[in-house]
Design a protein around this motif. Structure first.
Motif, PDB file in Angstrom:
ATOM      1  N   ALA A  96       0.834  -1.652   0.241  1.00  0.00           N
ATOM      2  CA  ALA A  96      -0.121   0.080   0.067  1.00  0.00           C
ATOM      3  C   ALA A  96       1.069   1.297   0.332  1.00  0.00           C
ATOM      4  CB  ALA A  96      -0.592  -0.014   1.422  1.00  0.00           C
ATOM      5  N   VAL A  97       0.468   2.294  -1.113  1.00  0.00           N
ATOM      6  CA  VAL A  97       1.359   3.062  -0.836  1.00  0.00           C
ATOM      7  C   VAL A  97       1.783   3.942   0.379  1.00  0.00           C
ATOM      8  CG1 VAL A  97       1.431   5.561  -2.004  1.00  0.00           C
ATOM      9  CG2 VAL A  97       1.594   3.420  -3.097  1.00  0.00           C
ATOM     10  N   PRO A  98       1.237   4.287   1.341  1.00  0.00           N
ATOM     11  CA  PRO A  98       1.212   4.510   2.370  1.00  0.00           C
ATOM     12  C   PRO A  98       2.597   4.475   3.314  1.00  0.00           C
ATOM     13  CG  PRO A  98      -0.944   4.758   2.595  1.00  0.00           C
ATOM     14  CD  PRO A  98      -0.685   3.413   1.604  1.00  0.00           C
ATOM     15  N   THR A  99       2.942   3.891   3.330  1.00  0.00           N
ATOM     16  CA  THR A  99       4.254   3.043   3.563  1.00  0.00           C
ATOM     17  C   THR A  99       5.342   3.868   2.811  1.00  0.00           C
ATOM     18  OG1 THR A  99       3.656   0.360   3.399  1.00  0.00           O
ATOM     19  CG2 THR A  99       5.721   0.110   3.511  1.00  0.00           C
ATOM     20  N   VAL A 278      -3.113 -13.680   8.879  1.00  0.00           N
ATOM     21  CA  VAL A 278      -4.800 -13.208   9.522  1.00  0.00           C
ATOM     22  C   VAL A 278      -5.967 -12.770   8.602  1.00  0.00           C
ATOM     23  CG1 VAL A 278      -4.377 -12.637  12.004  1.00  0.00           C
ATOM     24  CG2 VAL A 278      -4.255 -11.101  10.145  1.00  0.00           C
ATOM     25  N   HIS A 279      -5.173 -13.211   7.231  1.00  0.00           N
ATOM     26  CA  HIS A 279      -5.879 -12.798   6.100  1.00  0.00           C
ATOM     27  C   HIS A 279      -7.105 -11.681   6.185  1.00  0.00           C
ATOM     28  CE1 HIS A 279      -5.298 -16.868   4.893  1.00  0.00           C
ATOM     29  NE2 HIS A 279      -5.473 -17.175   5.540  1.00  0.00           N
ATOM     30  N   HIS A 280      -6.102 -10.786   5.845  1.00  0.00           N
ATOM     31  CA  HIS A 280      -6.550  -8.849   6.076  1.00  0.00           C
ATOM     32  C   HIS A 280      -7.326  -9.079   4.735  1.00  0.00           C
ATOM     33  CE1 HIS A 280      -7.830  -4.625   5.651  1.00  0.00           C
ATOM     34  NE2 HIS A 280      -6.794  -4.868   5.126  1.00  0.00           N
ATOM     35  N   LEU A 281      -6.365  -9.822   4.193  1.00  0.00           N
ATOM     36  CA  LEU A 281      -7.226  -9.471   2.570  1.00  0.00           C
ATOM     37  C   LEU A 281      -6.727 -11.174   1.910  1.00  0.00           C
ATOM     38  CD1 LEU A 281      -5.940  -6.243   0.592  1.00  0.00           C
ATOM     39  CD2 LEU A 281      -7.941  -6.716   1.444  1.00  0.00           C
ATOM     40  N   CYS A 282      -7.880 -11.622   1.757  1.00  0.00           N
ATOM     41  CA  CYS A 282      -7.889 -13.041   0.596  1.00  0.00           C
ATOM     42  C   CYS A 282      -7.919 -12.629  -0.641  1.00  0.00           C
ATOM     43  CB  CYS A 282      -8.732 -14.179   0.834  1.00  0.00           C
ATOM     44  SG  CYS A 282      -8.727 -15.549   0.300  1.00  0.00           S
ATOM     45  N   HIS A 303      -6.041  -5.161  -5.275  1.00  0.00           N
ATOM     46  CA  HIS A 303      -4.633  -5.065  -4.189  1.00  0.00           C
ATOM     47  C   HIS A 303      -3.364  -5.130  -4.126  1.00  0.00           C
ATOM     48  CE1 HIS A 303      -8.724  -4.335  -2.052  1.00  0.00           C
ATOM     49  NE2 HIS A 303      -8.485  -3.302  -0.881  1.00  0.00           N
ATOM     50  N   TYR A 304      -2.508  -4.911  -5.072  1.00  0.00           N
ATOM     51  CA  TYR A 304      -2.590  -3.420  -5.954  1.00  0.00           C
ATOM     52  C   TYR A 304      -2.633  -3.325  -7.490  1.00  0.00           C
ATOM     53  CZ  TYR A 304      -2.835  -2.204  -0.745  1.00  0.00           C
ATOM     54  OH  TYR A 304      -3.566  -2.163   0.546  1.00  0.00           O
ATOM     55  N   PRO A 305      -2.880  -2.248  -8.180  1.00  0.00           N
ATOM     56  CA  PRO A 305      -3.253  -2.151  -9.536  1.00  0.00           C
ATOM     57  C   PRO A 305      -1.876  -2.245 -10.281  1.00  0.00           C
ATOM     58  CG  PRO A 305      -4.224  -0.224  -9.028  1.00  0.00           C
ATOM     59  CD  PRO A 305      -3.655  -1.409  -7.657  1.00  0.00           C
ATOM     60  N   LEU A 306      -0.806  -1.321  -8.623  1.00  0.00           N
ATOM     61  CA  LEU A 306       0.078  -0.815  -9.675  1.00  0.00           C
ATOM     62  C   LEU A 306       1.750  -1.028  -8.245  1.00  0.00           C
ATOM     63  CD1 LEU A 306      -0.041   2.994 -11.439  1.00  0.00           C
ATOM     64  CD2 LEU A 306       0.150   0.366 -12.468  1.00  0.00           C
ATOM     65  N   GLU A 331      -1.285  -9.100 -11.410  1.00  0.00           N
ATOM     66  CA  GLU A 331      -2.377 -10.430 -11.216  1.00  0.00           C
ATOM     67  C   GLU A 331      -2.974 -10.886 -11.064  1.00  0.00           C
ATOM     68  OE1 GLU A 331       0.718 -13.950 -12.101  1.00  0.00           O
ATOM     69  OE2 GLU A 331       0.550 -13.493 -13.908  1.00  0.00           O
ATOM     70  N   CYS A 332      -2.546 -10.132  -9.418  1.00  0.00           N
ATOM     71  CA  CYS A 332      -3.400  -9.774  -8.016  1.00  0.00           C
ATOM     72  C   CYS A 332      -4.989  -9.721  -7.706  1.00  0.00           C
ATOM     73  CB  CYS A 332      -2.629  -9.598  -6.678  1.00  0.00           C
ATOM     74  SG  CYS A 332      -3.118  -7.312  -7.364  1.00  0.00           S
ATOM     75  N   LEU A 333      -6.068 -10.624  -7.567  1.00  0.00           N
ATOM     76  CA  LEU A 333      -7.167 -10.742  -7.049  1.00  0.00           C
ATOM     77  C   LEU A 333      -7.406 -10.621  -5.949  1.00  0.00           C
ATOM     78  CD1 LEU A 333     -10.008  -9.992  -8.574  1.00  0.00           C
ATOM     79  CD2 LEU A 333      -9.875 -12.711  -9.354  1.00  0.00           C
ATOM     80  N   THR A 334      -8.066 -10.229  -5.253  1.00  0.00           N
ATOM     81  CA  THR A 334      -8.805  -9.607  -3.794  1.00  0.00           C
ATOM     82  C   THR A 334     -10.533 -10.322  -3.748  1.00  0.00           C
ATOM     83  OG1 THR A 334      -7.578  -8.221  -3.077  1.00  0.00           O
ATOM     84  CG2 THR A 334      -8.992  -8.815  -1.508  1.00  0.00           C
ATOM     85  N   LEU A 335     -10.644 -11.593  -3.249  1.00  0.00           N
ATOM     86  CA  LEU A 335     -11.623 -11.537  -2.744  1.00  0.00           C
ATOM     87  C   LEU A 335     -12.052 -11.525  -1.661  1.00  0.00           C
ATOM     88  CD1 LEU A 335     -10.935 -15.771  -3.698  1.00  0.00           C
ATOM     89  CD2 LEU A 335     -12.173 -13.911  -4.549  1.00  0.00           C
ATOM     90  N   PRO A 336     -13.543 -11.333  -1.238  1.00  0.00           N
ATOM     91  CA  PRO A 336     -14.031 -11.149   0.007  1.00  0.00           C
ATOM     92  C   PRO A 336     -13.632 -11.958   1.168  1.00  0.00           C
ATOM     93  CG  PRO A 336     -15.933 -11.264  -1.862  1.00  0.00           C
ATOM     94  CD  PRO A 336     -14.988 -11.669  -2.203  1.00  0.00           C
TER      95      PRO A 336
END
Ligand SMILES: Cc1ncc(COP(=O)(O)O)c(C=O)c1O
Length: 354
Positions: A96-99, A278-282, A303-306, A331-336
């Motif tokens: 995430a860009v904030p880092t 802890v799967h914040h994002l799957c 998360h994330y396109p660039l 290639e990344c894709l996040t599921l609910p």
């Protein structure tokens, strides 16, 4: 928010739905908010003090300092560690860009480093290769909630400030100088506004961060530092105290959901697992992301396109090619995957994935 897919009128499974959180915990949250309002003390009061004590006990670190956001948790950690102009700080090229923005805000120069193809964590070999005589620190990111191995980074002899914005409950107590986290509402432990915290065993660092978050004042209107305002509100602290008690169950529910997806579709290229993930994002990887997503009965995310090296505002920072970071971005894709997802929604998604 519920959206409806197609003529069948079957609701699309949401990527996240914070209204469900309120439906489950509304009374507890509203009581906490009312308690703060009635107290007449809305900043730097008993709730923040109690939250900080509870976070310290929960994390095992001696000090937990509440601040205004996860970004500020990183900026103030870096500043308190004495990192600033002329210093280089290694960051993963996929995060995430904030880092990265936090390093710039501290006045230092972020140096993007390629990541591991399986874990998406900063690659220690690439990190070593990126070191110069100006490199002072490294900010590893526990991306998606998977704890990355910081030991090889510590071996580089740099100050380590971990970005655990996505990893509440995933980390064991370690010996990095500081661990920064975010309480953005969708995080595993999220508030009802912005918030963040720094965990550290270093009393001097903790004291400095407390000073920096409150205009550099220890004594009212005596400013010992050129600092900033990064106070967490009492309302935010009170709501986070409610959430902290539920965090272990929420994380367990996320694990169960992620396990079910993976078991239903072992043929897919899943983000590497870990016993404390802890799967914040799957997240999975697929080269035909858009077509794949269109076939699902769910809202999805990217998360994330660039990669950092592809971001308009940051690509000039690139020193070395980061092909693995850019492949993740492609290639990344996040599921609910959030605690309030219903069992029948998980079933429907498993069926579509298999
Ligand atoms: C990895 C990472 N680092 C830092 C941040 C910044 O946190 P905040 O949005 O609370 O400033 C986030 C949140 O978006 C994040 O996911």
């Amino acid at each position: 928010m519920t959206s409806f897919a197609g003529a069948g009128g079957v609701p699309t499974i949401p990527l996240i739905d914070l209204a469900r959180r309120h439906a489950a915990l509304g009374a507890e949250i509203e009581d906490a908010v009312a308690r703060v309002l009635r107290s007449g003390r809305w900043l730097l009061g008993a709730e923040l003090e109690a939250l900080e004590a509870e976070l310290a006990a929960w994390s095992g670190y001696r000090h937990a300092i509440g601040v205004g956001s996860g970004t500020d948790a990183l900026v103030l950690s870096l500043r308190a560690a004495g990192i600033g102009a002329g210093d280089e700080v290694l960051v993963p090229a996929f995060t995430a860009v904030p880092t990265v923005a936090a390093v710039c805000a501290a006045g230092a120069t972020p140096v993007p480093v390629d990541v591991d193809a399986a874990t998406a964590a900063i690659d220690p070999h690439a990190a070593r290769a990126a070191c110069t005589d100006r490199t002072r620190a490294v900010v590893p990111v526990h991306l998606y909630g998977r704890p990355c191995d910081v030991a090889p980074l510590r071996a580089l002899g740099l100050i380590v400030i971990e970005d655990a914005a996505q990893a509440h409950g995933a980390l064991e107590h370690g010996d990095s100088l500081a661990v920064a986290t975010s309480f953005y509402p969708t995080k595993n432990l999220g508030g009802i506004g912005d918030g963040g915290a720094v965990f550290t065993d270093d009393a001097a660092l903790a004291d400095e961060i407390r000073l920096l978050r409150h205009h550099g004042m220890r004594e009212l209107y005596v400013h010992e530092r050129v600092a900033t305002n990064s106070r967490m509100s009492e309302v935010e602290a009170a709501v986070l105290r409610v959430g902290l008690a539920h965090l272990p169950a929420w994380n367990e529910r996320r694990r169960t959901i992620a396990r079910r997806y993976r078991a239903a579709a072992p043929q897919l290229a899943w983000h590497a697992d870990h016993p404390r993930h802890v799967h914040h994002l799957c997240v999975l990887r697929t080269p035909d992301r858009n077509a794949f997503a269109r076939r699902l009965p769910a809202a999805t995310g990217v998360h994330y396109p660039l990669a950092v090296t592809q971001q308009p505002a940051y690509r000039s920072l690139a020193r070395a090619a980061c092909p693995r970071a850019e492949a993740w971005a492609a290639e990344c894709l996040t599921l609910p995957c959030f605690p309030e997802l219903h069992d029948d929604e998980v079933d429907r998604l498993c069926e579509a994935l298999s």
